[in-house]
Design a protein around this motif. Structure first.
Motif, PDB file in Angstrom:
ATOM      1  N   LEU A  45      33.373  49.470  42.556  1.00 46.75           N
ATOM      2  CA  LEU A  45      34.535  49.132  41.729  1.00 46.75           C
ATOM      3  C   LEU A  45      35.736  48.668  42.541  1.00 46.75           C
ATOM      4  O   LEU A  45      36.885  48.981  42.235  1.00 46.75           O
ATOM      5  CB  LEU A  45      34.916  50.322  40.849  1.00 46.75           C
ATOM      6  N   ALA A  46      35.460  47.908  43.597  1.00 48.44           N
ATOM      7  CA  ALA A  46      36.528  47.259  44.345  1.00 48.44           C
ATOM      8  C   ALA A  46      36.914  45.964  43.642  1.00 48.44           C
ATOM      9  O   ALA A  46      36.374  45.627  42.582  1.00 48.44           O
ATOM     10  CB  ALA A  46      36.092  46.995  45.780  1.00 48.44           C
ATOM     11  N   CYS A  47      37.836  45.235  44.243  1.00 44.34           N
ATOM     12  CA  CYS A  47      38.310  43.975  43.675  1.00 44.34           C
ATOM     13  C   CYS A  47      38.305  42.934  44.780  1.00 44.34           C
ATOM     14  O   CYS A  47      38.627  43.245  45.941  1.00 44.34           O
ATOM     15  CB  CYS A  47      39.708  44.175  43.111  1.00 44.34           C
ATOM     16  N   MET A  48      37.955  41.697  44.447  1.00 45.49           N
ATOM     17  CA  MET A  48      37.882  40.636  45.443  1.00 45.49           C
ATOM     18  C   MET A  48      38.654  39.409  44.988  1.00 45.49           C
ATOM     19  O   MET A  48      38.863  39.188  43.797  1.00 45.49           O
ATOM     20  CB  MET A  48      36.428  40.231  45.725  1.00 45.49           C
ATOM     21  N   PRO A  80      40.875  44.366  37.250  1.00 47.54           N
ATOM     22  CA  PRO A  80      40.173  43.155  36.826  1.00 47.54           C
ATOM     23  C   PRO A  80      39.746  42.293  38.014  1.00 47.54           C
ATOM     24  O   PRO A  80      40.510  42.077  38.955  1.00 47.54           O
ATOM     25  CB  PRO A  80      41.208  42.443  35.950  1.00 47.54           C
ATOM     26  N   ASN A  81      38.509  41.807  37.945  1.00 39.23           N
ATOM     27  CA  ASN A  81      37.870  41.096  39.047  1.00 39.23           C
ATOM     28  C   ASN A  81      37.266  39.778  38.543  1.00 39.23           C
ATOM     29  O   ASN A  81      36.759  39.733  37.426  1.00 39.23           O
ATOM     30  CB  ASN A  81      36.764  41.987  39.630  1.00 39.23           C
ATOM     31  N   PRO A  82      37.326  38.711  39.376  1.00 40.51           N
ATOM     32  CA  PRO A  82      38.054  38.539  40.631  1.00 40.51           C
ATOM     33  C   PRO A  82      39.574  38.553  40.387  1.00 40.51           C
ATOM     34  O   PRO A  82      40.037  38.151  39.322  1.00 40.51           O
ATOM     35  CB  PRO A  82      37.613  37.170  41.125  1.00 40.51           C
ATOM     36  N   ALA A  83      40.327  39.004  41.385  1.00 44.00           N
ATOM     37  CA  ALA A  83      41.773  39.083  41.223  1.00 44.00           C
ATOM     38  C   ALA A  83      42.376  37.684  41.146  1.00 44.00           C
ATOM     39  O   ALA A  83      41.990  36.798  41.907  1.00 44.00           O
ATOM     40  CB  ALA A  83      42.385  39.850  42.387  1.00 44.00           C
ATOM     41  N   PRO A  84      43.328  37.455  40.241  1.00 42.05           N
ATOM     42  CA  PRO A  84      43.973  36.145  40.159  1.00 42.05           C
ATOM     43  C   PRO A  84      44.763  35.825  41.429  1.00 42.05           C
ATOM     44  O   PRO A  84      45.313  36.715  42.080  1.00 42.05           O
ATOM     45  CB  PRO A  84      44.912  36.286  38.955  1.00 42.05           C
ATOM     46  N   ASN A  87      37.204  41.919  33.471  1.00 42.79           N
ATOM     47  CA  ASN A  87      37.249  40.682  34.234  1.00 42.79           C
ATOM     48  C   ASN A  87      38.631  40.042  34.169  1.00 42.79           C
ATOM     49  O   ASN A  87      39.413  40.304  33.257  1.00 42.79           O
ATOM     50  CB  ASN A  87      36.243  39.661  33.656  1.00 42.79           C
ATOM     51  N   ALA A  88      38.903  39.194  35.142  1.00 40.85           N
ATOM     52  CA  ALA A  88      40.029  38.263  35.057  1.00 40.85           C
ATOM     53  C   ALA A  88      39.421  36.864  35.066  1.00 40.85           C
ATOM     54  O   ALA A  88      38.685  36.508  35.986  1.00 40.85           O
ATOM     55  CB  ALA A  88      40.985  38.437  36.226  1.00 40.85           C
ATOM     56  N   VAL A  89      39.699  36.095  34.034  1.00 39.39           N
ATOM     57  CA  VAL A  89      39.046  34.799  33.848  1.00 39.39           C
ATOM     58  C   VAL A  89      40.092  33.705  33.733  1.00 39.39           C
ATOM     59  O   VAL A  89      41.052  33.838  32.952  1.00 39.39           O
ATOM     60  CB  VAL A  89      38.174  34.800  32.565  1.00 39.39           C
TER      61      VAL A  89
END
Length: 328
Positions: free
Chosen positions: A181-184, A238-242, A298-300
């Motif tokens: 549950l990391a973010c990239m 939220p992933n991927p980070a904006p 998610n971030a979309v």
């Protein structure tokens, strides 16, 4: 993609989109864009009791579509399996779903949504990982191989979509602890990895979390380097980070401060503060708050805006709310 937007100001103005057509909403769903249409699929919620009351988590495969911001969500199909908690990435060539799982197993499958063509499966079954795309290459980090795993994977994989016969490559592992549950996010060819939780077996044999606030950067030519620690933990943001103007936005995320909050049904929700990492100056700052408390989502990028489609609003509770962020 890494959601890079061009803006004269770094602030986002949030407003609601039509809610998903399910009163409970979903956590761990997949989201992306296909031919200009926003789509959300899969995920989980509880239908009888909360998890601490012995409730059963139910998994879904429904594929919803929203063609325009003032439109209505439609059911347009299903995923190949009941699925959640994998990675979904929108690329110029289409929307890809990677891994995930259900209550009994995790998956290796990687596939285009609503598009023909084969993609190689992940080297191992994997869920609760993070991922992003950079210059046509997909990167996947961490996660767990089985639902009952008590340690996270240290793996870091890449797939070059520009090669028709591409296979997954195993890259050098992040020097930090293996995590879920990391973010990239990717900026200028450099992949960034933020927060997440390490795992170990507790006295009862079940996984326990160690909350991480470290950050890392990977450049293909030079490998990994440690970045300044984050101001706070942001698990399952939220992933991927904006990315806006060379700055990476971590939208909320769970800081673990209320992990043992009682009574559980009164949990206040997750932090709403926005953490910003400036890639040029290698510094952290804060940019206000988001109007939602949503993790495992998610971030979309859609219509040059950022969409956060549902997620977990507080432990055990999902949300059907969908938010769109417009640059001021």
């Amino acid at each position: 993609m890494s959601l890079t937007l061009t803006a004269s100001a770094a602030d986002l103005q949030w407003s609601p989109l039509p809610a998903l057509p399910d009163a409970r909403g979903f956590a761990g769903s997949f989201a992306g864009v296909v031919d200009g249409t926003l789509m959300v699929a899969g995920g989980t919620h509880f239908i009888d009791k909360m998890p601490w009351e012995g409730g059963t988590k139910v998994w879904y495969d429904t594929l919803f579509a929203l063609e325009k911001p003032d439109g209505a969500w439609r059911v347009v199909g299903k995923l190949p399996k009941l699925n959640g908690y994998g990675v979904s990435i929108t690329t110029p060539a289409g929307w890809i779903v990677l891994g995930g799982g259900n209550a009994t197993e995790h998956f290796r499958e990687v596939f285009w949504v609503q598009k023909a063509g084969q993609l190689p499966p992940l080297p191992k079954p994997c869920a609760f990982m993070c991922g992003c795309e950079s210059d046509g290459v997909i990167y996947i980090s961490g996660g767990i191989e089985t639902p009952a795993a008590t340690t996270a994977l240290s793996t870091f994989w890449s797939l070059d979509l520009k090669q028709s016969d591409a296979k997954w490559q195993e890259l050098p592992h992040c020097p930090g602890k293996p995590r879920i549950l990391a973010c990239m996010a990717a900026v200028n060819g450099v992949v960034h990895l933020f927060s997440g939780a390490a795992l170990h077996a507790g006295k009862d044999g079940k996984p326990e979390r160690e909350w991480l606030n470290n950050a890392w950067a990977y450049e293909p030519a030079t490998g990994w380097k440690k970045l300044p620690d984050m101001p706070r933990v942001a698990v399952a943001a939220p992933n991927p980070a904006p990315v806006i103007d060379g700055k990476i936005y971590i939208l909320g995320g769970d800081d673990g401060a209320n992990v043992n909050f009682e009574p559980k049904e009164k949990h206040p929700g997750f932090p709403r503060s926005v953490l910003v990492f400036d890639v040029k100056t290698q510094t952290w700052s804060q940019a206000g708050e988001v109007p939602f408390s949503l993790v495992t989502t998610n971030a979309v990028r859609w219509q040059d805006q950022i969409v956060i489609p549902g997620g977990e609003a507080r432990p055990g509770v999902r949300s059907p709310q969908v938010w769109i962020g417009t640059i001021k």
